[in-house]
Design an enzyme around this catalytic site. Structure first.
Site, short mmCIF file in Angstrom:
data_model
loop_
_atom_site.label_atom_id
_atom_site.label_comp_id
_atom_site.label_asym_id
_atom_site.label_seq_id
_atom_site.Cartn_x
_atom_site.Cartn_y
_atom_site.Cartn_z
N TYR A 158 43.09 89.15 21.97
CA TYR A 158 42.86 88.54 23.29
C TYR A 158 41.37 88.32 23.57
O TYR A 158 41.00 87.33 24.20
CB TYR A 158 43.52 89.40 24.39
CG TYR A 158 45.01 89.13 24.45
CD1 TYR A 158 45.51 88.02 25.14
CD2 TYR A 158 45.91 89.94 23.78
CE1 TYR A 158 46.86 87.75 25.17
CE2 TYR A 158 47.28 89.68 23.80
CZ TYR A 158 47.74 88.57 24.50
OH TYR A 158 49.09 88.29 24.51
N HIS A 196 51.74 83.34 33.88
CA HIS A 196 51.58 84.26 32.75
C HIS A 196 50.25 85.02 32.80
O HIS A 196 49.80 85.53 31.78
CB HIS A 196 51.74 83.51 31.42
CG HIS A 196 53.15 83.03 31.21
ND1 HIS A 196 53.52 82.14 30.22
CD2 HIS A 196 54.30 83.34 31.87
CE1 HIS A 196 54.83 81.91 30.30
NE2 HIS A 196 55.31 82.61 31.28
N ASN A 256 54.50 64.70 26.91
CA ASN A 256 54.45 65.53 25.70
C ASN A 256 54.61 64.59 24.50
O ASN A 256 55.52 63.76 24.50
CB ASN A 256 55.61 66.55 25.73
CG ASN A 256 55.44 67.67 24.72
OD1 ASN A 256 55.03 67.45 23.59
ND2 ASN A 256 55.78 68.88 25.13
N ALA A 291 48.39 64.58 26.96
CA ALA A 291 48.10 64.78 28.38
C ALA A 291 46.76 64.16 28.77
O ALA A 291 46.64 63.55 29.83
CB ALA A 291 48.11 66.28 28.69
N1 APR Z 1 49.32 66.79 25.25
C1 APR Z 1 50.52 67.17 25.74
N2 APR Z 1 51.34 68.02 25.10
C2 APR Z 1 50.93 68.50 23.91
C3 APR Z 1 49.70 68.15 23.33
C4 APR Z 1 48.87 67.24 24.06
N3 APR Z 1 47.68 66.86 23.59
N4 APR Z 1 49.59 68.80 22.15
C5 APR Z 1 50.69 69.53 21.99
N5 APR Z 1 51.51 69.35 23.05
C6 APR Z 1 52.82 69.96 23.30
C7 APR Z 1 53.58 70.36 22.08
O1 APR Z 1 54.35 69.26 21.59
C8 APR Z 1 54.46 71.50 22.61
O2 APR Z 1 55.68 70.99 23.11
O3 APR Z 1 52.57 71.18 23.99
C9 APR Z 1 53.63 72.08 23.75
C10 APR Z 1 53.03 73.44 23.49
O4 APR Z 1 54.06 74.36 23.37
P1 APR Z 1 53.79 75.92 23.23
O5 APR Z 1 52.72 76.17 22.23
O6 APR Z 1 55.12 76.54 23.05
O7 APR Z 1 53.14 76.32 24.64
P2 APR Z 1 53.86 76.71 25.99
O8 APR Z 1 55.05 75.88 26.24
O9 APR Z 1 52.78 76.75 27.01
O10 APR Z 1 54.32 78.21 25.68
C11 APR Z 1 54.93 78.93 26.70
O11 APR Z 1 54.91 80.92 25.39
O12 APR Z 1 53.74 82.24 23.87
C12 APR Z 1 54.15 82.09 25.18
O13 APR Z 1 53.18 83.03 27.12
C13 APR Z 1 52.98 82.05 26.14
O14 APR Z 1 52.57 80.69 28.07
C14 APR Z 1 53.05 80.67 26.73
C15 APR Z 1 54.53 80.36 26.64
#
Ligand code: APR
Length: 254
Positions: free
Chosen positions: A67, A119, A221, A239
């Protein structure tokens, strides 16, 4: 243009917009998402193995080191055009609720006020024994190439181990933020789900609740997710590209 031509006018008429964000919104700031493979010392783990109370109890130096490495990384990065567009949107629509799963603090640094941080935050550690907030030293933590184990600080009140201020798998979300998030999705008319894989519950249920309450859900996404079928529109783009373009189309400069 990546989005449907009706979306800017719909956005302009929105009374209460919810923006729900995940790691993808910070990807273009240079912060890896959770589905990206870990590197260096942590390559043998996946994020979900390190983000648990059990992992911290078993190996606090490994988890605190991870972290602190992430905090060192995000403090060296800047908000991107997506974070800035969301902050700008709050000035345009009558009401905006920003709900984030991110712990990096980039929404606040881009000017968003009081996001509901479901989170937690990398920047707000607290004592794992008595719960007291721990003040981190000023300045940037070292960013050791490949990462390093680090002993967690001790609580100044009780001597317990200080832990990251994030919500780990198996832990409850912060009650007040969760209640406000649920209330917002039930009364909004439009929800943007931006950069989240929609895999981690209970946060991932929020766009579903919004749709059930009659809001239009729009996903931004580059990849498809399990939320696709719930969405009025799936905008397949990054994004930092889509959000500024959408704001500019909805409120063209005169
Ligand atoms: N713009 C938009 N979306 C994007 C981009 C981008 N430039 N790059 C990647 N992504 C998308 C990916 O396709 C994916 O669907 O962002 C998403 C990221 O997914 P995760 O890594 O799973 O992140 P998240 O959904 O925030 O995870 C949720 O999981 O590990 C835990 O607590 C942690 O808050 C986190 C939670």
């Amino acid at each position: 243009m990546l989005f449907p031509p009706t979306l800017p006018s719909q956005l302009r008429q929105t009374r209460h917009l919810v923006v729900f964000t995940g790691a993808g919104v910070s990807q273009e700031s240079g912060i890896p998402t959770f589905r990206d493979a870990l590197t260096g010392l942590w390559a043998q783990f996946d994020a979900e193995q390190l983000a648990t109370p059990e992992a911290f109890a078993a190996d606090p130096e490994l988890v605190w080191g991870w972290y602190e490495w992430r905090r060192g990384l995000v403090l060296r990065k800047e908000p991107n055009a997506a974070h800035r567009a969301i902050a700008e949107l709050a000035q345009k629509v009558p009401r905006l609720t920003l709900i984030t799963q991110n712990v990096d603090g980039l929404h606040e640094r881009a000017g968003s006020r009081d996001p509901l941080s479901l989170h937690g935050s990398l920047h707000r550690p607290y004592c794992s024994t008595c719960g007291r907030r721990h003040r981190l030293p000023d300045g940037l933590p070292d960013l050791v190439e490949g990462g390093a184990r680090l002993p967690p600080p001790e609580c100044s009140a009780c001597g317990g181990l200080v832990r990251p201020g994030v919500v780990w798998f198996g832990e409850a979300l912060p009650g007040a933020a969760w209640e406000q998030a649920e209330a917002a999705v039930c009364e909004c008319d439009l929800l943007f789900s931006v950069g989240t894989s929609s895999l981690v519950y209970p946060a991932a249920q929020l766009p579903h609740q919004a749709a059930q309450s009659g809001a239009q859900v729009v996903q931004i996404n580059p990849a498809s997710t399990s939320l696709d079928s719930v969405c009025a529109f799936n905008v397949r783009g990054s994004a930092a590209q889509v959000l500024p373009e959408l704001v500019a189309c909805a409120w063209p400069a005169v």
